[in-house]
Design an enzyme around this catalytic site. Structure first.
Site, short mmCIF file in Angstrom:
data_model
loop_
_atom_site.label_atom_id
_atom_site.label_comp_id
_atom_site.label_asym_id
_atom_site.label_seq_id
_atom_site.Cartn_x
_atom_site.Cartn_y
_atom_site.Cartn_z
N GLN A 3 0.84 -1.20 0.00
CA GLN A 3 0.00 0.00 0.00
C GLN A 3 0.88 1.25 0.00
OE1 GLN A 3 -1.95 0.98 3.72
NE2 GLN A 3 -3.82 1.55 2.65
N GLY A 4 0.80 2.03 -1.06
CA GLY A 4 1.58 3.28 -1.16
C GLY A 4 0.66 4.47 -0.96
N SER A 23 0.75 6.58 2.47
CA SER A 23 1.40 7.60 3.31
C SER A 23 2.64 8.17 2.63
CB SER A 23 1.84 6.98 4.64
OG SER A 23 0.76 6.38 5.29
N SER A 61 4.40 -1.22 4.08
CA SER A 61 4.60 -2.59 4.58
C SER A 61 4.74 -3.55 3.40
CB SER A 61 3.42 -3.03 5.45
OG SER A 61 3.13 -2.08 6.45
N GLU A 113 -9.99 -1.62 5.07
CA GLU A 113 -8.82 -1.75 5.94
C GLU A 113 -9.22 -1.58 7.41
OE1 GLU A 113 -5.66 0.98 5.04
OE2 GLU A 113 -4.21 -0.08 6.31
C1 LIG Z 1 2.22 -0.79 11.60
C2 LIG Z 1 1.98 0.25 10.56
C3 LIG Z 1 1.84 -0.14 9.24
C4 LIG Z 1 1.65 0.84 8.26
N1 LIG Z 1 1.60 0.42 6.95
C5 LIG Z 1 1.42 1.35 5.99
C6 LIG Z 1 1.40 0.94 4.62
O1 LIG Z 1 1.59 -0.25 4.29
N2 LIG Z 1 1.21 1.89 3.69
C7 LIG Z 1 1.01 3.20 4.01
O2 LIG Z 1 0.78 4.00 3.11
N3 LIG Z 1 1.07 3.64 5.31
C8 LIG Z 1 1.27 2.73 6.29
N4 LIG Z 1 1.36 3.14 7.61
C9 LIG Z 1 1.33 4.58 7.91
C10 LIG Z 1 0.08 5.05 8.65
O3 LIG Z 1 -1.04 5.07 7.80
C11 LIG Z 1 0.40 6.44 9.23
O4 LIG Z 1 1.45 6.27 10.18
C12 LIG Z 1 -0.80 7.08 9.90
O5 LIG Z 1 -1.79 7.40 8.96
C13 LIG Z 1 -0.40 8.37 10.68
O6 LIG Z 1 0.32 9.24 9.87
P1 LIG Z 1 1.73 9.83 10.36
O7 LIG Z 1 2.59 8.68 10.82
O8 LIG Z 1 2.25 10.70 9.28
O9 LIG Z 1 1.40 10.69 11.65
P2 LIG Z 1 0.88 12.21 11.66
O10 LIG Z 1 -0.21 12.38 10.70
O11 LIG Z 1 2.07 13.10 11.55
O12 LIG Z 1 0.28 12.33 13.13
C14 LIG Z 1 1.09 12.57 14.30
C15 LIG Z 1 0.15 12.66 15.48
O13 LIG Z 1 -0.72 13.83 15.34
C16 LIG Z 1 -2.09 13.42 15.46
N5 LIG Z 1 -2.93 14.20 14.53
C17 LIG Z 1 -2.64 14.53 13.26
N6 LIG Z 1 -3.67 15.23 12.72
C18 LIG Z 1 -4.63 15.32 13.68
C19 LIG Z 1 -5.94 15.90 13.73
N7 LIG Z 1 -6.47 16.52 12.68
N8 LIG Z 1 -6.65 15.79 14.88
C20 LIG Z 1 -6.13 15.17 15.97
N9 LIG Z 1 -4.89 14.59 15.97
C21 LIG Z 1 -4.15 14.67 14.85
C22 LIG Z 1 -2.11 11.95 15.04
O14 LIG Z 1 -3.23 11.29 15.57
C23 LIG Z 1 -0.79 11.45 15.61
O15 LIG Z 1 -0.94 11.15 16.98
C24 LIG Z 1 1.58 2.22 8.60
C25 LIG Z 1 1.73 2.60 9.94
C26 LIG Z 1 1.94 1.64 10.91
C27 LIG Z 1 2.14 2.08 12.33
#
Ligand SMILES: Cc1cc2nc3c(=O)[nH]c(=O)nc-3n(C[C@H](O)[C@H](O)[C@H](O)COP(=O)(O)OP(=O)(O)OC[C@H]3O[C@@H](n4cnc5c(N)ncnc54)[C@H](O)[C@@H]3O)c2cc1C
Length: 385
Positions: free
Chosen positions: A128-129, A131, A163, A246
Site C-alpha cells: 500500500q503506497g 502515506s 509494509s 482496511e
Molecule cells: C504498523 C503500521 C503499518 C503501516 N503500513 C502502511 C502501509 O503499508 N502503507 C502506508 O501508506 N502507510 C502505512 N502506515 C502509515 C500510517 O497510515 C500512518 O502512520 C498514519 O496514517 C499516521 O500518519 P503519520 O505517521 O504521518 O502521523 P501524523 O499524521 O504526523 O500524526 C502525528 C500525530 O498527530 C495526530 N494528529 C494529526 N492530525 C490530527 C488531527 N487533525 N486531529 C487530531 N490529531 C491529529 C495523530 O493522531 C498522531 O498522533 C503504517 C503505519 C503503521 C504504524
C-alpha cells in the site's frame, strides 16, 4: 442477523476442521521474522492450499473469483483456522484484505480478471503506497505526482511506511493527477507494478527490530493508464472504499486470535497461582467482556456490509478504534500475567507482538483521526479545525 449457527453452517465447520487437521501437520516451519522472501513463500504457499481446497476468497463475490459464502461461513472460517493454529494472511494482507476488495468493488471486469485471481491463488503480493513523509493523517495532502503521457502516467514522488514493499508485485498507489484542484479532488488510485523501472525500495528498521516497512522512491515511473481504478481525479472516493475495508474488516481475523490469547492467559494465570489476585481476575474478566462485545460488533458489521454491497462504510472506524485499543490492553495484561522473569522465555515473535501493538492505534489511520470521523460522520457533530 441470527447469531445461532444452522445445521448447514455446522456441517461447513466440520468439513473445514477435517481439512485443517489433515493438512496442517504437513506445513513447513514458520520462517524467521526478518526473512521476507521466505515469509512470502510460506504465506503464498498457504494461500495456494486454501485456493486448491476451495477456501480462498470465501466471502468475496463470485464474479470477483470468490466463493460467495455467507458472512457467517466467513466468520466460522476465521474461528476454525485460528483454533487450529493455521497461518494467517501474512504478506497477503493488502491484496486479500483491502486492495483486492477495492478492485472487486470499483474495478472494471478486465481489472478484476487481471488482478484478483493471482491474489486468491497466492501468486501476487500487494503493498500500500498511501502515506508520504508529509501526508499521514492528512492523507489528502499527498504530493506524489502523476503526469499523463500518452497511454501512461509518469509518477514521481516518495511513499513511506510501505509494509511488505520489498516482496510486493503490485502497489495500490495514491497519486496527484490534478495539482490545481482542491486537494481531495485531484487524486487518482493506481495499481503500480513494483518491477517498473524508476522504483527504489529502501527498507526501514523499527525500534522493535522489525523490518516490515520501507520507503519507496518513485522517479519517473511509467504506470499504464489502464491501471487506474476509478475515474481520473476520483481517487479520494476510491480511497474511502479501501480504508473502509482496511478499518472495518481487515482485522477481523485478529480479533479471533486475541480472544484465544486471552483464554491462554487465563489458563496461565490459573497454572501459576496469579488467578488468586482479584485485581488481575477483574482485569481479565473485563477484557473478556469487551472482546465478546467486539466480536458481536464484528458479526453485525460483516453481516451489514454484505447487505450493502460488501463495502463496510464509515462504521469501520468504530471497529478499528475499539479493536486497536483493546489489543494494546491485552498485550499489557499478557505482560502482567507472564511477569518480568518469564518474559525471558518468550520467543521474539511474542515480544515483537507486545511492542508492535503500540503501532495499532497508528496504522490504518490514528485513533485521533478515527474519533474525528466518528464524531463528524457518524454522530454529525460540528467539524473540528
Ligand atoms: C504498523 C503500521 C503499518 C503501516 N503500513 C502502511 C502501509 O503499508 N502503507 C502506508 O501508506 N502507510 C502505512 N502506515 C502509515 C500510517 O497510515 C500512518 O502512520 C498514519 O496514517 C499516521 O500518519 P503519520 O505517521 O504521518 O502521523 P501524523 O499524521 O504526523 O500524526 C502525528 C500525530 O498527530 C495526530 N494528529 C494529526 N492530525 C490530527 C488531527 N487533525 N486531529 C487530531 N490529531 C491529529 C495523530 O493522531 C498522531 O498522533 C503504517 C503505519 C503503521 C504504524
Amino acid at each position: 442477523m441470527d447469531l445461532a449457527y444452522t445445521e448447514a453452517e455446522e456441517e461447513f465447520r466440520g468439513r473445514l476442521r477435517e481439512w485443517l487437521a489433515a493438512v496442517l501437520p504437513g506445513l513447513t516451519a514458520k520462517p524467521p521474522p526478518d526473512d521476507w522472501p521466505a515469509r512470502r513463500a510460506y504465506d503464498t504457499t498457504w494461500q495456494r492450499m486454501l485456493y486448491d481446497a476451495g477456501y480462498a476468497g470465501l466471502h468475496w463475490p463470485v464474479d470477483a473469483g470468490g466463493q460467495g459464502a455467507t458472512p457467517t461461513q466467513h466468520l466460522i472460517f476465521l474461528e476454525e483456522t485460528e483454533r487450529a493454529g493455521a497461518p494467517y494472511v501474512g504478506a497477503n494482507f493488502v491484496g486479500l484484505l483491502h486492495a483486492g476488495p477495492t478492485i472487486a468493488a470499483e474495478g472494471t471486469a478486465g481489472q478484476r480478471a487481471r488482478w484478483l485471481p493471482p491474489v486468491l491463488r497466492g501468486e501476487e503480493i500487494w503493498c500500500q503506497g498511501f502515506s508520504e513523509p508529509d501526508a499521514g493523517s492528512d492523507l489528502a495532502a499527498l504530493r506524489t505526482r502523476a503526469v499523463r503521457d500518452g497511454d501512461d502516467y509518469v509518477v514521481t514522488g516518495q511513499k513511506i511506511w510501505t509494509s511488505h514493499a520489498e516482496v510486493a508485485d503490485w502497489c495500490e498507489l495514491l497519486v496527484r493527477t490534478d495539482p490545481d484542484a482542491p486537494k481531495h479532488r485531484g487524486i487518482s488510485w493506481l495499481a503500480m507494478p513494483m518491477d517498473a523501472p524508476g522504483i527504489t525500495v529502501r527498507p526501514l528498521r523499527t525500534l522493535a527490530g522489525s523490518t516490515e516497512f520501507a520507503e519507496v522512491f518513485l522517479d519517473e515511473v511509467r504506470v499504464p493508464a489502464s491501471c487506474r481504478v476509478g475515474a481520473e481525479n476520483d481517487g479520494w472516493r476510491v480511497t474511502m472504499v479501501t480504508l473502509s475495508f482496511e478499518r472495518g474488516t481487515a482485522f477481523v481475523g485478529e480479533v479471533v486470535a486475541c480472544r484465544r490469547t486471552l483464554e491462554a492467559l487465563a489458563d496461565e494465570a490459573r497454572r501459576t497461582g496469579r488467578w488468586d489476585d482479584p485485581v488481575l481476575r477483574r482485569r481479565l474478566g473485563r477484557l473478556n467482556a469487551q472482546f465478546r462485545a467486539l466480536w458481536r460488533l464484528t458479526q453485525a458489521n460483516v453481516s451489514e456490509s454484505q447487505r450493502t454491497g460488501g463495502v463496510p462504510g464509515v462504521g469501520g472506524s468504530v471497529f478499528k478504534l475499539r479493536y486497536s485499543g483493546l489489543r494494546q490492553e491485552l498485550c499489557e495484561a499478557a505482560a502482567e500475567v507472564l511477569g518480568a522473569a518469564d518474559a525471558f522465555d518468550l520467543d521474539r515473535d511474542e515480544v515483537l507482538d507486545r511492542l508492535s501493538s503500540l503501532s495499532y492505534t497508528i496504522a490504518a489511520g490514528t485513533s485521533q483521526i478515527q474519533r474525528d470521523i466518528v464524531a463528524e460522520r457518524i454522530l454529525g457533530l460540528p467539524k473540528g479545525r
